[in-house]
Write a protein that holds these residues in place. Structure first.
Motif, PDB file in Angstrom:
ATOM      1  N   TYR A  32      87.174 -15.702 117.513  1.00 52.15           N
ATOM      2  CA  TYR A  32      87.156 -16.830 116.585  1.00 52.15           C
ATOM      3  C   TYR A  32      86.062 -16.656 115.540  1.00 52.15           C
ATOM      4  O   TYR A  32      86.267 -16.913 114.340  1.00 52.15           O
ATOM      5  N   SER A  79      87.084 -14.057 113.085  1.00 48.11           N
ATOM      6  CA  SER A  79      88.103 -14.604 112.176  1.00 48.11           C
ATOM      7  C   SER A  79      87.452 -15.464 111.093  1.00 48.11           C
ATOM      8  O   SER A  79      87.796 -15.363 109.912  1.00 48.11           O
ATOM      9  N   THR A  91      85.677 -13.154 108.634  1.00 52.58           N
ATOM     10  CA  THR A  91      86.635 -12.492 107.747  1.00 52.58           C
ATOM     11  C   THR A  91      87.147 -13.446 106.673  1.00 52.58           C
ATOM     12  O   THR A  91      87.244 -13.088 105.492  1.00 52.58           O
ATOM     13  N   GLN A  92      87.465 -14.680 107.094  1.00 56.64           N
ATOM     14  CA  GLN A  92      87.944 -15.674 106.130  1.00 56.64           C
ATOM     15  C   GLN A  92      86.868 -16.002 105.101  1.00 56.64           C
ATOM     16  O   GLN A  92      87.161 -16.165 103.910  1.00 56.64           O
TER      17      GLN A  92
END
Length: 264
Positions: free
Chosen positions: A110, A113, A116-117
């Motif tokens: 998580y 993620s 990366t976002q």
């Protein structure tokens, strides 16, 4: 707490999981809820703690005489294999370790993620900023060009501005330029309409005739096919275009004249 979590906690899946009474599918579901929802994790920890307390308080050690009586009743030739019973506490901690590992992996995935976002969003924001910056530059350049064109149009529409069309002779039939001269404001402009192609080592050069000598006003090329300013020459008698060596010449080659016009 959402309805989905409440429904799960009201079921007996969590208790059965602690007691080892769930099948593989139920076990997977419970571990998913534990790793995904903090409320379920808290409930799991509370049930586990209560179970350990109850197990310790209700544990009764079997009297030694019972074990001796059982051994006396067994046939001496019957082998007795001692069984090592895994404690409930060990099972619970083993499952807890697995759940913690799953939770750690989920948290790491998580977090990655989110990172990366964030990076992608940052790059997209930078692209937008660059595009806005380029757009502002384009607008500024367009405004400058528009302002320049407006000033040129004002000069062309000035009643004092005189227009001269210069056509080529037999050596350059397709040559055509238009000169705009305003003696009051002392400005000169030329619009290159068409220029016949020359060898790479040659070019067109425009001259102003002044008191028996030729004054260079610059080199003309196909890239100049737009209205541009040229030096204003006071009391010029005429304009002349000649073919010169590439880069222009300091003295006009009148034998290579391809167009001329009188200004008087």
């Amino acid at each position: 707490m959402n309805a989905k979590i409440i429904t799960f906690l009201n079921s007996d899946l969590l208790e059965n999981y602690l007691l080892g009474h769930t099948n593989s599918k139920e076990t997977e579901l419970v571990e998913m809820y534990i790793s995904k929802y903090p409320e379920v994790q808290d409930a799991y920890n509370t049930l586990q703690f209560n179970l350990e307390v109850v197990s310790k308080t209700q544990a009764v050690e079997a009297p030694k005489q019972i074990l001796n009586a059982v051994l006396n009743e067994l046939d001496q030739d019957t082998p007795v294999i001692p069984l090592k019973k895994e404690s409930t506490n060990h099972k619970i901690w083993h499952k807890l370790t697995i759940a913690a590992s799953i939770a750690a992996l989920f948290f790491a995935a998580y977090s990655f993620s989110l990172y990366t976002q964030k990076q992608k969003l940052s790059e997209e924001n930078q692209v937008v900023v660059d595009e806005i910056f380029d757009l502002r530059n384009d607008i500024a350049k367009n405004n400058e060009m528009l302002d320049s064109v407006m000033r040129q149009l004002l000069k062309l529409n000035n009643p004092e501005t005189e227009k001269y069309i210069i056509n080529g002779n037999e050596r350059a039939k397709n040559l055509k330029t238009i000169a705009y001269i305003n003696p009051k404001e002392k400005t000169s402009m030329i619009d290159v309409v068409s220029l016949p192609k020359l060898p790479e080592e040659q070019c067109y050069q425009i001259w102003a005739e002044l008191q028996g000598k030729m004054v260079s006003l610059g080199v003309l090329s196909e890239s100049d096919r737009k209205l541009k300013s040229i030096p204003y020459t006071e009391d010029a008698l005429g304009l002349n275009i000649t073919i010169e060596r590439k880069g222009g010449n300091t003295m006009a080659s009148m034998e290579n004249s391809v167009a001329e016009i009188n200004l008087q």
